[in-house]
Design an enzyme around this catalytic site. Structure first.
Site, mmCIF file in Angstrom:
data_model
loop_
_atom_site.group_PDB
_atom_site.id
_atom_site.type_symbol
_atom_site.label_atom_id
_atom_site.label_comp_id
_atom_site.label_asym_id
_atom_site.label_seq_id
_atom_site.Cartn_x
_atom_site.Cartn_y
_atom_site.Cartn_z
ATOM 1 N N LYS A 90 8.931 -52.640 3.677
ATOM 2 C CA LYS A 90 8.320 -52.562 2.235
ATOM 3 C C LYS A 90 7.870 -53.959 1.725
ATOM 4 O O LYS A 90 6.839 -54.126 1.110
ATOM 5 C CB LYS A 90 9.243 -51.957 1.091
ATOM 6 N N GLU A 112 6.707 -48.735 -9.679
ATOM 7 C CA GLU A 112 7.695 -47.441 -9.941
ATOM 8 C C GLU A 112 8.531 -47.665 -8.712
ATOM 9 O O GLU A 112 8.238 -48.139 -7.604
ATOM 10 C CB GLU A 112 6.586 -46.361 -9.785
ATOM 11 N N SER A 378 11.728 -48.363 10.417
ATOM 12 C CA SER A 378 11.369 -48.724 9.146
ATOM 13 C C SER A 378 12.493 -49.464 8.322
ATOM 14 O O SER A 378 12.002 -50.428 7.366
ATOM 15 C CB SER A 378 10.549 -47.669 8.548
HETATM 16 C C1 LIG Z 1 10.389 -46.242 1.495
HETATM 17 C C2 LIG Z 1 10.909 -46.125 2.811
HETATM 18 C C3 LIG Z 1 9.966 -45.228 3.745
HETATM 19 C C4 LIG Z 1 9.012 -44.369 3.246
HETATM 20 O O1 LIG Z 1 7.812 -44.973 2.729
HETATM 21 P P1 LIG Z 1 6.277 -44.899 3.595
HETATM 22 O O2 LIG Z 1 5.364 -45.386 2.817
HETATM 23 O O3 LIG Z 1 6.112 -43.625 3.961
HETATM 24 O O4 LIG Z 1 6.802 -45.938 4.638
HETATM 25 C C5 LIG Z 1 10.474 -44.983 5.044
HETATM 26 N N1 LIG Z 1 11.349 -45.730 5.434
HETATM 27 C C6 LIG Z 1 12.266 -47.031 4.780
HETATM 28 C C7 LIG Z 1 13.344 -47.399 5.411
HETATM 29 C C8 LIG Z 1 11.533 -46.787 3.404
HETATM 30 O O5 LIG Z 1 12.470 -47.802 2.667
#
Ligand SMILES: *Cc1c(COP(=O)(O)O)cnc(C)c1O
Length: 394
Positions: A90, A112, A378
């Site tokens: 993010k 948000e 992610s």
């Molecule tokens: C917020 C988040 C997501 C989901 O958000 P996307 O916009 O779909 O990427 C996925 N993995 C992690 C670790 C997150 O913090």
């Protein structure tokens, strides 16, 4: 050739657009006029890339997971977004947007947040730049996500509870939009995924596209080929997936797999499998696929992972789904939790439960000989330890 990118009108095929109250036209118009030019400006690029390197810690490694590869009989690389500052992808987006806000002369930042991950990433870059930060968060989420609320406060952000509706993410989003309508001149709204009115989905995708940009040269360095056979990523709103797909969109030899959260199962009514359960509709300013009742009320989504329980997906994903460029699949809570445990045991990496959904899909794939797979990791799982502990009785 089919275009997978946004057109001049802000659409991806049938999806996208800017469905916003008239009061926000000037803000959206201003963003539209400047965002592409700014992103292309060498000075902007230099500052953005400099911060990604020295503050975020990029490039994030592309790691060959040997024991996981052995288990599936194919070659699996992990794109390590979990190693970024604040522990997820993010921050790539919030760093880009704070530089944009600065250039627009905005003094006040709003955002948000659901689980608090985007709120933390926003509070982080506001502290970095000394800008005022206000984060809207559902009252229920504030209770559930106390450590992230503390992080935001420690970095100087004001966290305002959303008290309407189910007091979760979509209510926080409504409050943030209301704030923006009331403070259009001095405020920039940092949206946390590839959702919202045009140009947000395209802007956020461009900031996250660093993920696939790096993957291409890293893979080339390691294997001599810049394209894998498959890339996999989980989808909440879809920003890590869009970043992971971006530079492969026009490469037909790369299969794109997007993994949604099936929650307790797609037939249980407690799910967030948007492409399977949703239909076309408008949510948070754009036309996409939305989980809704017969009469168009947005359905409350559910997933064990707070980052995936969003009732829509970004419009570019809706287009990739409708055009069949990417395959959309879903994974249950139980499957994701087992995959998280497996990654911990095989590789010594505890993934965010969101990311664990992408790993769980490896179990359902059939590989022809030795293929190359890149999975977007992610985020890291520290934030989810409580959930892992309760689930496995650790
Ligand atoms: C917020 C988040 C997501 C989901 O958000 P996307 O916009 O779909 O990427 C996925 N993995 C992690 C670790 C997150 O913090």
């Amino acid at each position: 050739m089919m275009s997978y990118h946004v057109n001049e009108k802000g659409y991806y095929g049938n999806f996208g657009g800017a469905y916003i109250p008239e009061m926000l036209y000037p803000n959206i118009k201003e963003l539209n006029e400047v965002y592409l030019e700014m992103i292309a400006d060498p000075k902007f690029k230099e500052e953005y890339m400099g911060l990604l390197k020295d503050y975020v810690g990029r490039p994030s490694p592309l790691y060959l997971a040997e024991r996981l590869s052995e288990k599936y009989g194919t070659t699996i690389y992990l794109k390590r977004e979990d190693l970024n500052h604040t522990g997820a992808h993010k921050i790539n987006n919030t760093v880009g947007q704070i530089l944009l806000a600065e250039r627009l002369g905005k003094k006040r930042i709003i955002a948000e947040t659901g689980a608090g991950q985007h709120g933390v990433a926003t509070a982080t870059v506001c502290a970095l730049k000394g800008l005022e930060c206000i984060v809207y968060m559902g009252e229920v989420d504030i209770e559930r996500q106390a450590p992230n609320v503390a992080r935001m406060k420690m970095m100087g952000a004001t966290v305002i509870p959303a008290l309407s509706g189910s007091r979760t993410l979509k209510d926080a989003t409504n409050e943030a939009l209301r704030d923006w309508i009331n403070n259009p001149a001095d405020t920039h709204y940092i949206i946390g995924s590839v959702v919202g009115p045009h140009p947000y989905p395209d802007m956020v995708a461009r900031f996250q596209s660093i993920i696939s940009e790096e993957t291409k040269w890293q893979l080339k360095e390691k294997t001599g080929k810049s394209n894998p056979d498959y890339v996999l990523a989980c989808v909440g709103g879809g920003s890590n997936a869009m970043g992971m797909f971006y530079h492969f969109l026009d490469d037909d030899d790369v299969k794109l797999i997007a993994v949604e959260a099936a929650g307790k199962g797609v037939e249980t009514g407690e799910s967030a499998a948007t492409t399977l359960l949703g239909k076309e509709g408008v949510l948070h300013g754009s036309r996409s696929i939305v989980m809704q009742t017969e009469d168009g009320q947005v359905v409350e989504p559910y997933s064990i992972s707070a980052g995936l329980d969003y009732p829509g997906i970004g419009p570019q994903h809706a287009h990739l789904y409708a055009s069949k460029r990417a395959e959309y699949v879903s994974i249950t809570d139980d499957e994701a939790m087992q995959a998280g445990l497996q990654l911990a045991k095989l590789e010594g990496i505890i993934p965010a439960i969101e990311s664990a959904h992408a790993f769980a899909y490896l179990d359902k794939m059939k590989f022809e000989g030795n293929e190359t797979v890149v999975v977007c990791l992610s985020g890291r799982g520290d934030k989810d330890l409580d959930t892992y502990m309760k689930y496995f009785g650790l």
